[in-house]
Design a protein around this motif. Structure first.
Motif, PDB file in Angstrom:
ATOM      1  N   THR A 139       0.806  -1.257   0.028  1.00 20.98           N
ATOM      2  CA  THR A 139       0.232  -0.067   0.028  1.00 20.98           C
ATOM      3  C   THR A 139       0.713   1.209   0.106  1.00 20.98           C
ATOM      4  OG1 THR A 139      -0.116  -0.179   2.301  1.00 20.98           O
ATOM      5  CG2 THR A 139      -1.971  -1.183   1.318  1.00 20.98           C
ATOM      6  N   TYR A 140       2.065   1.030  -0.302  1.00 18.08           N
ATOM      7  CA  TYR A 140       2.892   2.322   0.013  1.00 18.08           C
ATOM      8  C   TYR A 140       3.996   2.098  -1.259  1.00 18.08           C
ATOM      9  CZ  TYR A 140       5.847  -1.156   2.221  1.00 18.08           C
ATOM     10  OH  TYR A 140       6.507  -2.396   2.457  1.00 18.08           O
ATOM     11  N   ASN A 141       4.699   3.066  -1.610  1.00 20.16           N
ATOM     12  CA  ASN A 141       5.759   3.305  -2.607  1.00 20.16           C
ATOM     13  C   ASN A 141       6.831   2.455  -2.285  1.00 20.16           C
ATOM     14  OD1 ASN A 141       7.473   3.763  -4.839  1.00 20.16           O
ATOM     15  ND2 ASN A 141       7.305   5.936  -4.799  1.00 20.16           N
ATOM     16  N   LEU A 142       7.412   1.655  -2.988  1.00 17.67           N
ATOM     17  CA  LEU A 142       8.637   0.570  -2.880  1.00 17.67           C
ATOM     18  C   LEU A 142       9.917   1.353  -3.397  1.00 17.67           C
ATOM     19  CD1 LEU A 142       6.818  -3.032  -3.163  1.00 17.67           C
ATOM     20  CD2 LEU A 142       7.304  -1.702  -1.276  1.00 17.67           C
ATOM     21  N   GLY A 143       9.597   2.067  -4.009  1.00 16.07           N
ATOM     22  CA  GLY A 143      10.831   2.835  -4.764  1.00 16.07           C
ATOM     23  C   GLY A 143      11.321   2.042  -5.836  1.00 16.07           C
ATOM     24  N   PRO A 144      12.127   2.666  -6.648  1.00 17.90           N
ATOM     25  CA  PRO A 144      12.793   1.866  -7.813  1.00 17.90           C
ATOM     26  C   PRO A 144      12.933   0.509  -7.556  1.00 17.90           C
ATOM     27  CG  PRO A 144      14.358   3.223  -6.699  1.00 17.90           C
ATOM     28  CD  PRO A 144      13.112   3.735  -6.111  1.00 17.90           C
ATOM     29  N   GLY A 145      12.714  -0.428  -8.448  1.00 18.92           N
ATOM     30  CA  GLY A 145      13.132  -1.862  -8.504  1.00 18.92           C
ATOM     31  C   GLY A 145      14.712  -1.968  -8.509  1.00 18.92           C
ATOM     32  N   PRO A 146      15.028  -3.247  -8.208  1.00 18.37           N
ATOM     33  CA  PRO A 146      16.386  -3.432  -8.434  1.00 18.37           C
ATOM     34  C   PRO A 146      16.785  -3.395  -9.787  1.00 18.37           C
ATOM     35  CG  PRO A 146      15.102  -5.241  -7.793  1.00 18.37           C
ATOM     36  CD  PRO A 146      14.271  -4.357  -7.989  1.00 18.37           C
ATOM     37  N   ARG A 147      18.122  -3.132 -10.050  1.00 17.73           N
ATOM     38  CA  ARG A 147      18.625  -3.136 -11.613  1.00 17.73           C
ATOM     39  C   ARG A 147      18.809  -4.769 -12.044  1.00 17.73           C
ATOM     40  NH1 ARG A 147      20.696   1.645 -13.545  1.00 17.73           N
ATOM     41  NH2 ARG A 147      21.824   0.353 -14.876  1.00 17.73           N
ATOM     42  N   GLN A 148      18.801  -4.860 -13.476  1.00 19.20           N
ATOM     43  CA  GLN A 148      19.107  -6.210 -13.953  1.00 19.20           C
ATOM     44  C   GLN A 148      19.958  -5.887 -15.172  1.00 19.20           C
ATOM     45  OE1 GLN A 148      15.458  -7.600 -15.702  1.00 19.20           O
ATOM     46  NE2 GLN A 148      14.072  -7.153 -13.872  1.00 19.20           N
ATOM     47  N   SER A 149      20.913  -6.935 -15.014  1.00 17.08           N
ATOM     48  CA  SER A 149      21.978  -6.908 -16.094  1.00 17.08           C
ATOM     49  C   SER A 149      21.543  -7.212 -17.520  1.00 17.08           C
ATOM     50  CB  SER A 149      22.822  -8.144 -15.939  1.00 17.08           C
ATOM     51  OG  SER A 149      22.330  -9.404 -16.081  1.00 17.08           O
ATOM     52  N   GLN A 150      22.196  -6.747 -18.527  1.00 19.46           N
ATOM     53  CA  GLN A 150      21.409  -6.896 -19.720  1.00 19.46           C
ATOM     54  C   GLN A 150      21.188  -8.240 -20.149  1.00 19.46           C
ATOM     55  OE1 GLN A 150      20.267  -4.446 -21.514  1.00 19.46           O
ATOM     56  NE2 GLN A 150      19.740  -5.806 -23.060  1.00 19.46           N
ATOM     57  N   LYS A 151      22.351  -9.011 -19.765  1.00 16.60           N
ATOM     58  CA  LYS A 151      22.398 -10.414 -19.979  1.00 16.60           C
ATOM     59  C   LYS A 151      21.222 -11.110 -19.622  1.00 16.60           C
ATOM     60  CE  LYS A 151      25.153 -14.515 -19.405  1.00 16.60           C
ATOM     61  NZ  LYS A 151      26.457 -15.157 -18.975  1.00 16.60           N
ATOM     62  N   ASP A 152      20.896 -10.942 -18.189  1.00 14.67           N
ATOM     63  CA  ASP A 152      19.602 -11.599 -17.568  1.00 14.67           C
ATOM     64  C   ASP A 152      18.561 -11.025 -18.212  1.00 14.67           C
ATOM     65  OD1 ASP A 152      21.256 -12.918 -15.945  1.00 14.67           O
ATOM     66  OD2 ASP A 152      20.899 -11.830 -14.190  1.00 14.67           O
ATOM     67  N   GLN A 153      18.258  -9.930 -18.435  1.00 15.81           N
ATOM     68  CA  GLN A 153      17.099  -9.235 -19.237  1.00 15.81           C
ATOM     69  C   GLN A 153      16.819  -9.744 -20.415  1.00 15.81           C
ATOM     70  OE1 GLN A 153      16.581  -7.047 -21.821  1.00 15.81           O
ATOM     71  NE2 GLN A 153      14.220  -6.623 -21.121  1.00 15.81           N
TER      72      GLN A 153
END
Length: 268
Positions: A139-153
């Motif tokens: 119910t609240y802003n969790l902030g920006p998500g964790p970064r992902q590597s381009q390889k995993d993405q």
């Protein structure tokens, strides 16, 4: 196009043999229909034509054919059916590329609801089993998500294109209506969410879900799933990856169990 050619085209028809079944407890049969030929038509557009005028080749008026469809863009996954004996998406199956008569049947690995419509609950229950989601609701802003590597993405993007159509289960010889094997799609989705930076928090839970009855050990490595996937997802690679993760977790359990037994026994 001259008048003679136009007349020849307008007189062309497409023949369909369609499985009819009023409900799961009644016997089924085939009805045969003819619809006017249209260049570039797909199976869904022909089913729509039959729905507007459900008259068989014998001239018998019957109930409109029942099938599932939504996006008509090979995205929703709902129009999967057996077409000329092969499971595929009806929205992308072009009449010009199909041998006539075109035979339409429901998928056989799922209970029939009516005609070409089937109940795919087993797929959605399997996704629940492997927790095919990222638990970030709040119910609240969790902030920006964790970064992902381009390889995993790049790997995750391909896995995320699964449309839950059920084609992989339909083609799998290990999947039957009377067993619990979850099939390739849920296994691949477990891999997808285990790769996610936040999903990794529940990775062991998903992997353990594949260790139970009907889990990854029931896969016979037939590789039929990857051949029929409309999104060309590397399902066999996902199965291999998750098989490795299951094996690692089993080995971990064995050694940790031994350590726990030694610790509980106290000093010798």
């Amino acid at each position: 196009m001259d008048t003679a050619q136009a007349s020849a085209v307008s007189s062309k028809t497409v023949t369909f043999r369609i499985w009819r079944q009023d409900d799961p407890n009644k016997p089924g049969h085939f009805d045969e229909f003819k619809v006017p030929y249209t260049k570039g038509a797909n199976v869904i557009s022909c089913l729509m034509e039959i729905q507007r005028n459900p008259v068989t080749v014998e001239g018998k008026k019957v109930a409109p054919v029942v099938w599932d469809a939504a996006c008509l863009e090979e995205v929703c996954g709902s129009c999967a059916m057996n077409i000329n004996g092969r499971v595929r998406m009806a929205c992308s199956a072009l009449v010009d590329k199909l041998q006539q008569p075109i035979t339409l049947e429901p998928m056989k690995k799922f209970p029939v609801v009516r005609d070409l419509t089937v109940d795919r609950d087993r797929m959605f229950e399997s996704l629940k089993r492997v927790k095919g989601w990222i638990p970030v609701d709040g119910t609240y802003n969790l902030g920006p998500g964790p970064r992902q590597s381009q390889k995993d993405q790049s790997v995750m993007y391909v896995l995320s294109t699964c449309i839950t159509c059920g084609s992989c289960l339909e083609a799998c010889p290990q999947v039957t209506q009377d067993n619990d094997f979850i099939g390739a799609a849920p296994i691949s989705q477990a891999r997808l969410f285990n790769m996610h930076p936040t999903g990794k928090l529940n990775a062991e839970e998903r992997t353990r879900a594949l260790m139970g009855p009907g889990g990854i050990q029931d896969c016979g490595k037939a590789q039929n799933c990857v051949k029929v996937c409309p999104k060309e997802i590397p399902l066999t690679t996902s199965i291999a990856v998750m098989n490795r993760e299951v094996s690692k977790l089993m080995i971990k359990d064995i050694f940790f169990k031994e350590e726990e037994q030694k610790a509980s026994s106290g000093p010798g």
